[in-house]
Motif scaffolding. Structure first.
Motif, PDB file in Angstrom:
ATOM      1  N   TYR A 138      21.535  34.237  32.791  1.00  0.00           N
ATOM      2  CA  TYR A 138      22.145  33.507  31.683  1.00  0.00           C
ATOM      3  C   TYR A 138      21.794  32.020  31.748  1.00  0.00           C
ATOM      4  CZ  TYR A 138      25.696  32.174  28.206  1.00  0.00           C
ATOM      5  OH  TYR A 138      26.352  31.673  27.098  1.00  0.00           O
ATOM      6  N   TYR A 140      23.059  36.472  25.012  1.00  0.00           N
ATOM      7  CA  TYR A 140      24.451  36.238  24.629  1.00  0.00           C
ATOM      8  C   TYR A 140      24.634  35.289  23.443  1.00  0.00           C
ATOM      9  CZ  TYR A 140      26.466  38.158  29.015  1.00  0.00           C
ATOM     10  OH  TYR A 140      26.886  38.953  30.039  1.00  0.00           O
ATOM     11  N   VAL A 170      31.556  33.487  28.327  1.00  0.00           N
ATOM     12  CA  VAL A 170      30.181  33.319  27.855  1.00  0.00           C
ATOM     13  C   VAL A 170      30.084  32.113  26.926  1.00  0.00           C
ATOM     14  CG1 VAL A 170      28.468  34.362  26.321  1.00  0.00           C
ATOM     15  CG2 VAL A 170      29.479  35.722  28.171  1.00  0.00           C
TER      16      VAL A 170
END
Length: 803
Positions: free
Chosen positions: A24, A350, A563
């Protein structure tokens, strides 16, 4: 596309657990260098493996580089020290103490690089009685309290789908790392972070002692044995071409459903406006809905539900998810290379930044693919010299328009770590969390989700209220919202309009399915998101396609909030260099897709091979959730390799099994799963689950007792690490247990526990201090209803008396 973490270098020494954190951070632009031994990481062989490629490794290591070094030879430690001196963040998940034994622990490397952020990730933390225990996803589900609430009444509890734990832990790692890094660029000081996967799942997956959705009004967390009848929380009904799920929470939604049913007299009583009354009458209500839905297709029911305001969503298999037009049009699923010569349909990532997807750019690296690349020293970012004792987000102001679980959890991350979070509220449209209690009572979820915040009561639909909000934006850093796509713009608060007022503003919007694609206008709740993304279809017993067991969870709200928080903080870090803000978008569906990525990719490459596994790990035997001595007592056990198998046979006193040539390898044990599972079950059946788990863990066999929520409060590991704090409120009868922190930091203090505000509690204070409004002006705005100080405000009472 300009990514916010460009210029940030991360050394990734994770092995399995934690790999998704680096992925991420890489998606957000960090240069992430995967450090591996010359023989390769064990996770390169993590199942499922297709044509020699580990699908989990491919997904969780995209956008990274790979450099090999061996700690046991002379050059390896020297190379790691050199890389550390040229890096900003180091994330490692080695056995506790391993790196320190090589002179490469946090103290060793941070003495060379004081500004380095060192994040240690382990199953249970670097300290405590479980320090050396082995953590697998089933073990963490069992011990975190999640398993005790999953499954059908009267039968064994059910493990949720694989992958959700690893990705959830990864989100917590990324957030903790960026908190410490943000503090570093503000103050000049690095930090050492000790993150426990156990604590991350206890407090962050779907916490028993944390913010819940309005569906909590229809369930009790006090059941001592068995599972709740979760199937009726968000019921599933067969239709002409599959199944659909409905999600009736608000009174207006039920009234629309009542009319759709033809207004049956049996349900005309106003008491059915409440969730508990409908839940109690499910045996008679649901057959009526089933009869209505049986003759229509998924698309027809979803469309009619949308027309009437009834939340309806299809329950999709993985095959259907991969072919869904919306996920293609929105960019949620893309076709790309995941290994040399191997292409697959994968979740792209994401987050969207400035309208562009921040996701997979390059495939996962081959072993040592960048060994010959010179990792040059970088131009260091300008760092401040702020107060070392200050909270990492002190000085930031967040305007919070968020609602329900996602909204509460997102802004709480900032409030807990020092930001001034102002929750914007309108008495005519109260947050759903506040609606779950009547009168002067306070819902526990409000106390949990809105601690450390302030509340401003204002009618943003009035021109005067909108103007006040814009004036606040001029001095703010972040605006958070999770309305239906287009709502913020319709209110006159699009990112473009707010950026004209304050070019430094970061705006984060979230919705169920995002702002592009044919589903952008769909009514969205967590249960419908899970059903639409394939999570629900896998969260069931293998022999019952209609008994979905995800009705008791609010996943993915909490993790989606983490997130989003990570992306907001990355944008704030970038703003220090550029002076500009940006707009961010998180679709909760994308969170679920990314976290189910291994199953989706596997199904795409090998159609028909991915089914609901129940409690049996498809790649390990023995494995499962086994009954123990006592009423509804269970223990999760997974044997992954030959060494664990031999250790298990010794503990259960079955040398005959260890010597049985038919069971010598993992593949052979999978062929004889029933036999080896039976041996474990027989040994556990007469034992206390916690004692049995400790015995198995003592020889390195992954095992964890199923804990219920009250047991978490006295668990030796959580107690040792002070994982819980308490929060109180004047309107609560007793203090509540709550998460103490996201991780243990050397320098960053644990969050305070200031009580959640009442609606509008700080209205006068905020507009006076931040906007310079005088008492008379405030009183006029209160009289007109533009400002809403709340019932407890004595000044507003005096104003009302003069009307």
């Amino acid at each position: 596309m300009t990514l916010p973490l460009r210029g940030v270098r991360v050394l990734d020494l994770t092995e399995g657990l934690g790999e998704s954190a680096g992925r991420y951070l890489a998606d957000l632009g960090a240069e992430v260098i995967r450090i591996e031994p010359s023989v390769g990481s064990r996770s390169r062989a993590a199942e499922p493996v297709i044509d020699g490629v580990s699908v989990p490794f491919a997904l969780r290591n995209a956008n990274k580089l790979s450099i090999t070094l061996d700690l046991d030879n002379e050059a390896g430690p020297s190379r790691l020290r050199e890389l550390a001196q040229r890096s900003d963040i180091l994330i490692e998940s080695q056995r506790p103490g391993l790196l320190a034994d090589h002179g490469l622990g946090a103290e060793d490397l941070r003495s060379l690089v004081p500004g380095l952020v060192w994040v240690s990730v382990s199953g249970f933390g670097q300290t405590g009685p479980y320090r050396d225990w082995v953590a697998t996803e089933p073990v963490l589900y069992a011990m975190s309290g999640v398993l005790s609430r999953s499954g059908a009444p009267g039968v064994e509890p059910l493990l949720p789908p694989a992958g959700l734990v690893e990705e959830s832990v990864g989100a917590h790692i990324a957030w903790a790392a960026l908190l410490a890094y943000h503090r570093k660029v503000v103050s000049g000081y690095g930090d050492t972070v000790d993150l426990s996967a156990f604590e991350a799942i206890v407090h962050g997956f779907d916490p028993g002692f944390g913010t819940q959705g309005s569906a909590a009004a229809g369930r009790s967390e006090d059941y001592p044995r068995g599972r709740p009848d979760a199937a009726n929380f968000y019921p599933v009904f067969a239709c002409k071409d599959g199944h659909v799920r409905i999600c009736l929470l608000a009174k207006r939604q039920w009234r629309a459903m009542f009319e759709w049913l033809g207004s049956p007299e049996a349900f005309a009583d106003p008491r059915f406006d409440t969730i508990p009354a409908r839940f109690a009458a499910a045996d008679t209500l649901h057959p009526l809905i089933a009869e209505l839905f049986a003759t229509h297709t998924q698309d027809e029911l979803v469309a009619e539900g949308a027309r009437r305001g009834v939340p309806v969503g299809g329950v999709h298999t993985l095959t259907e998810v991969l072919a869904t037009e919306h996920f293609d049009a929105s960019g949620s699923l893309i076709d790309t290379e995941i290994a040399p010569g191997m292409h697959a349909r994968v979740p792209s990532g994401y987050i969207s930044i400035g309208g562009e997807r921040a996701g997979i750019r390059t495939r996962a690296p081959q072993l040592g693919e960048q060994d010959d690349i010179d990792i040059a020293p970088r131009e260091r970012p300008v760092v401040g010299s702020g107060d070392r004792s200050a909270a990492p987000l002190a000085g930031l102001r967040v305007l919070d328009l968020g609602v329900i679980v996602f909204g509460a959890e997102l802004s709480r991350q900032f409030a807990d770590y020092g930001a001034d979070v102002i929750k914007i509220e309108n008495a005519d449209f109260p947050d759903g969390l506040r609606q779950s209690k009547r009168g002067s009572a306070l819902a526990a979820s409000v106390a949990w989700g809105h601690r450390n915040k302030r509340s401003l009561g204002v009618d943003l639909r009035s021109p005067e209220g909108a103007d006040l909000f814009r004036r606040l934006v001029a001095g703010a850093d972040v605006v958070l919202a999770n309305f239906k796509p287009g709502t913020l713009a319709s209110m006159g608060f699009s990112y473009e309009s707010l950026a004209k007022i304050n070019p430094r503003i970061v705006v984060s919007e979230s919705s169920s399915f995002g702002s592009t694609g044919p589903w952008r206008t769909r009514l969205g709740y967590g249960p419908l998101v899970r059903a639409s993304c394939g999570v629900s279809a896998l969260w069931r017993y293998p022999d019952d396609a209609e008994l979905l067991c995800d009705g008791q969870t609010v996943y993915p709200d909490h993790i989606a909030a983490h997130v989003a928080a990570i992306a907001v903080l990355a944008a704030l870090i970038d703003r220090r260099n550029t002076g500009r803000g940006t707009n961010l978008e998180v679709a909760q569906a994308d969170t679920a897709l990314v976290q189910l990525g291994v199953q989706l990719v596997t199904e795409g490459l090998r159609p028909g091979t991915v089914t609901a596994p129940g409690n049996s790990d498809p790649y390990a035997a023995p494995s499962g959730v086994f009954p123990c001595a006592g009423d509804d007592e269970w223990c999760a056990v997974t044997v992954r390799d030959d060494d664990e198998w031999k250790a298990l046979c010794g503990i259960i006193d079955r040398p005959d099994l260890a010597d049985d040539g038919r069971l010598a390898t993992r593949e052979q044990r999978l062929e004889h799963r029933a036999e080896v599972d039976a041996a474990v079950a027989a040994w556990l059946s007469a034992r206390d689950p916690q004692d049995a788990a400790a015995t198995l863990q003592s020889v390195g066999v992954p095992a964890g007792a199923m804990l219920r929520l009250p047991q978490l409060l006295t668990d030796p590991q959580l107690t040792h690490r002070g994982s819980f704090t308490t929060i109180g409120h004047d309107l609560l009868f007793a203090d509540l247990p709550a998460s103490a922190r996201v991780a243990v930091f050397d320098d960053i203090a644990d969050p305070p526990a200031r009580q959640a505000p009442l609606a509008g509690q700080h209205t006068r204070e905020i507009v006076a201090d931040l906007l310079g409004l005088g008492d008379n002006e405030i009183d006029d705005l209160v009289r007109s209803g533009v400002l809403q100080p709340g019932a407890e405000d004595t000044s507003s009472t005096e104003v009302a008396a003069t009307r």
